[in-house]
Design a protein around this motif. Structure first.
Motif, PDB file in Angstrom:
ATOM      1  N   ALA A  87     -19.087   0.569 -10.145  1.00 25.75           N
ATOM      2  CA  ALA A  87     -17.670   0.278  -9.887  1.00 25.75           C
ATOM      3  C   ALA A  87     -16.831   0.844 -11.031  1.00 25.75           C
ATOM      4  O   ALA A  87     -17.154   0.647 -12.208  1.00 25.75           O
ATOM      5  CB  ALA A  87     -17.451  -1.229  -9.788  1.00 25.75           C
ATOM      6  N   VAL A  88     -15.783   1.563 -10.664  1.00 26.36           N
ATOM      7  CA  VAL A  88     -14.874   2.167 -11.645  1.00 26.36           C
ATOM      8  C   VAL A  88     -13.549   1.401 -11.592  1.00 26.36           C
ATOM      9  O   VAL A  88     -13.011   1.158 -10.508  1.00 26.36           O
ATOM     10  CB  VAL A  88     -14.630   3.656 -11.297  1.00 26.36           C
ATOM     11  N   LYS A  89     -13.039   1.039 -12.746  1.00 21.41           N
ATOM     12  CA  LYS A  89     -11.790   0.275 -12.775  1.00 21.41           C
ATOM     13  C   LYS A  89     -10.602   1.183 -12.462  1.00 21.41           C
ATOM     14  O   LYS A  89     -10.727   2.420 -12.525  1.00 21.41           O
ATOM     15  CB  LYS A  89     -11.626  -0.399 -14.145  1.00 21.41           C
ATOM     16  N   PRO A  90      -9.444   0.609 -12.127  1.00 18.69           N
ATOM     17  CA  PRO A  90      -8.268   1.451 -11.868  1.00 18.69           C
ATOM     18  C   PRO A  90      -7.853   2.181 -13.143  1.00 18.69           C
ATOM     19  O   PRO A  90      -7.990   1.624 -14.236  1.00 18.69           O
ATOM     20  CB  PRO A  90      -7.185   0.453 -11.463  1.00 18.69           C
ATOM     21  N   THR A  91      -7.358   3.387 -13.007  1.00 19.90           N
ATOM     22  CA  THR A  91      -6.842   4.162 -14.140  1.00 19.90           C
ATOM     23  C   THR A  91      -5.860   3.296 -14.926  1.00 19.90           C
ATOM     24  O   THR A  91      -4.930   2.725 -14.343  1.00 19.90           O
ATOM     25  CB  THR A  91      -6.076   5.400 -13.621  1.00 19.90           C
ATOM     26  N   SER A  92      -6.049   3.215 -16.223  1.00 19.80           N
ATOM     27  CA  SER A  92      -5.181   2.325 -17.027  1.00 19.80           C
ATOM     28  C   SER A  92      -3.801   2.918 -17.244  1.00 19.80           C
ATOM     29  O   SER A  92      -2.816   2.185 -17.373  1.00 19.80           O
ATOM     30  CB  SER A  92      -5.848   2.036 -18.371  1.00 19.80           C
ATOM     31  N   SER A  93      -3.716   4.251 -17.325  1.00 23.16           N
ATOM     32  CA  SER A  93      -2.410   4.897 -17.544  1.00 23.16           C
ATOM     33  C   SER A  93      -1.623   4.875 -16.249  1.00 23.16           C
ATOM     34  O   SER A  93      -1.961   5.582 -15.292  1.00 23.16           O
ATOM     35  CB  SER A  93      -2.610   6.344 -17.984  1.00 23.16           C
ATOM     36  N   ILE A  94      -0.578   4.053 -16.222  1.00 20.17           N
ATOM     37  CA  ILE A  94       0.256   3.903 -15.028  1.00 20.17           C
ATOM     38  C   ILE A  94       1.722   3.971 -15.447  1.00 20.17           C
ATOM     39  O   ILE A  94       2.030   3.868 -16.639  1.00 20.17           O
ATOM     40  CB  ILE A  94      -0.034   2.566 -14.301  1.00 20.17           C
ATOM     41  N   LEU A  95       2.600   4.139 -14.479  1.00 18.57           N
ATOM     42  CA  LEU A  95       4.017   4.337 -14.804  1.00 18.57           C
ATOM     43  C   LEU A  95       4.825   3.039 -14.829  1.00 18.57           C
ATOM     44  O   LEU A  95       6.045   3.058 -14.743  1.00 18.57           O
ATOM     45  CB  LEU A  95       4.639   5.335 -13.826  1.00 18.57           C
TER      46      LEU A  95
END
Ligand SMILES: Cc1cc2nc3c(=O)[nH]c(=O)nc-3n(C[C@H](O)[C@H](O)[C@H](O)COP(=O)(O)O)c2cc1C
Length: 361
Positions: free
Chosen positions: A300-308
């Motif tokens: 399982a891969v977590k959601p990309t942390s860099s978000i707007l």
């Protein structure tokens, strides 16, 4: 900073930062006389490299791999491994450090900024330096070499879930993997994901994913009990990939819901006089040793942390701030983790093949 190597007889060391001049790896222990050229590696680099679709980061990295050592053209005119360390490298050509200047003193939530700073007292704020998934390019390069050590083994991976949307396993078709930008084996799920991820991308948000890696052609007997179990090494390898938060083998956590009757894989004699397992709940491993069935690993891969969207954080000086990570990022990093998962499977299996040969002859 130690611990940049993994594997025993097939041992990979990676080096370099996301915003340094280059990244590379050294593959130590690759047997001699294996034909190996840059073209053998490049195809796998293309699958991982950024900018392949609107669903992956628009960083432009050609990721052209160069072999610096460990190969020589033999008398028959074919370039082969010499048995000495194979050094591979890729230039970093798209490092826009100024994209990151605003977060120089701020810890980005979900990134390794705080922990690197807490440990080393210094961190490479230009894209995370060593903690950046740029490093995974060299895992893919090493994985291409590993595949050549075990030519009888087929290693493939697929994205099987994006956010809450799982594939329909009845639609699984390996031929579909290259027909969509998600490495998705289910044509229907791929079109649903396209619409879903468009929305996620436009909102400047991100989602997680599940990747499944399968190795076929591994004979019964690879693996080393007790502290070098094949499943131990596979799970450690997958867990070491950036953003991976969970790993399972075979039916994994689902096994907790089953009875003994349902879960134990029954055995019969096959037509060729070889044992046949009637199911593969074990994921191809029993007692840390391969049983000849396909090895099945999911992560399982977590959601990309860099978000707007601004998130609460602090500065190095302890001031409370809100952080928004600008720059070029993936709405779902699980997509580009697919070739990385394959590469880690290949490296672990090449290592276990050599360890098995060393012990059994
Ligand atoms: C192929 C790949 C690409 C990634 N790209 C990004 C990215 O563009 N932005 C981001 O926030 N995280 C990205 N990540 C995840 C971060 O590298 C990772 O979350 C971060 O270093 C913290 O480490 P951890 O999540 O393993 O604890 C990527 C991961 C992978 C596997």
């Amino acid at each position: 900073m130690s611990h940049n190597s993994f594997g025993h007889l097939f041992r990979v060391t990676t080096w370099g930062e996301s915003h340094g001049p280059a990244i590379g790896c050294v593959v130590d222990g690759c047997p001699s006389l294996i034909p190996l050229t840059e073209a053998d590696i490049q195809g796998f680099m293309e699958k991982r490299k950024p900018g392949q679709s609107k669903y992956t980061t628009q960083r432009r990295e050609p990721d052209e791999v160069k072999i610096l050592s460990g190969v020589m053209v033999d008398e028959d005119g074919v370039q082969k491994t010499t048995g000495t360390p194979i050094s591979l490298f890729v230039e970093n050509t798209d490092q826009r450090s100024k994209d990151y200047s605003e977060i120089k003193d701020r810890f980005r939530p979900g990134h390794a900024d705080f922990t690197y700073d807490a440990k080393y007292g210094i961190r490479d704020y230009r894209g995370g330096g060593r903690s950046s998934a740029r490093e995974t390019a060299m895992r893919v390069a090493a994985g291409a070499v590993a595949r050549k050590v075990i030519p009888g083994v087929t290693i493939r991976a697929a994205l099987v879930q994006v956010g809450p949307h799982k594939i329909n396993r009845n639609n699984w078709d390996w031929a579909e993997i290259d027909n969509n930008p998600f490495f998705c084996p289910d044509v229907e799920a791929a079109s649903l994901w396209a619409e879903y991820l468009d929305g996620v991308r436009k909102a400047g948000s991100s989602v997680g994913a599940v990747v499944e890696v399968i190795a076929e052609g591994v004979p019964a007997g690879w693996g080393a009990p007790l502290y070098g179990k094949l499943d131990t090494d596979l799970t450690a390898a997958m867990m070491s990939i950036n953003a991976v938060k969970g790993v399972e083998i075979g039916n994994g956590f689902e096994a907790a819901c089953l009875t003994g009757e349902e879960n134990a894989d029954e055995i019969r004699m096959g037509a060729e006089g070889k044992p046949v397992f009637l199911t593969n709940n074990s994921g191809g491993v029993l007692g840390g040793i391969s049983n000849g069935d396909p090895l099945v690993v999911r992560f399982a891969v977590k959601p990309t942390s860099s978000i707007l969207t601004e998130r609460k954080s602090i500065t190095r000086q302890g001031e409370e701030v809100d952080v928004m990570t600008k720059g070029r990022h993936d709405p779902c990093v699980g997509i580009r983790a697919v070739p990385v998962g394959e590469a880690m499977m290949a490296c672990v299996l090449a290592d276990h093949f050599l360890r098995h040969r060393g012990q059994i002859g």
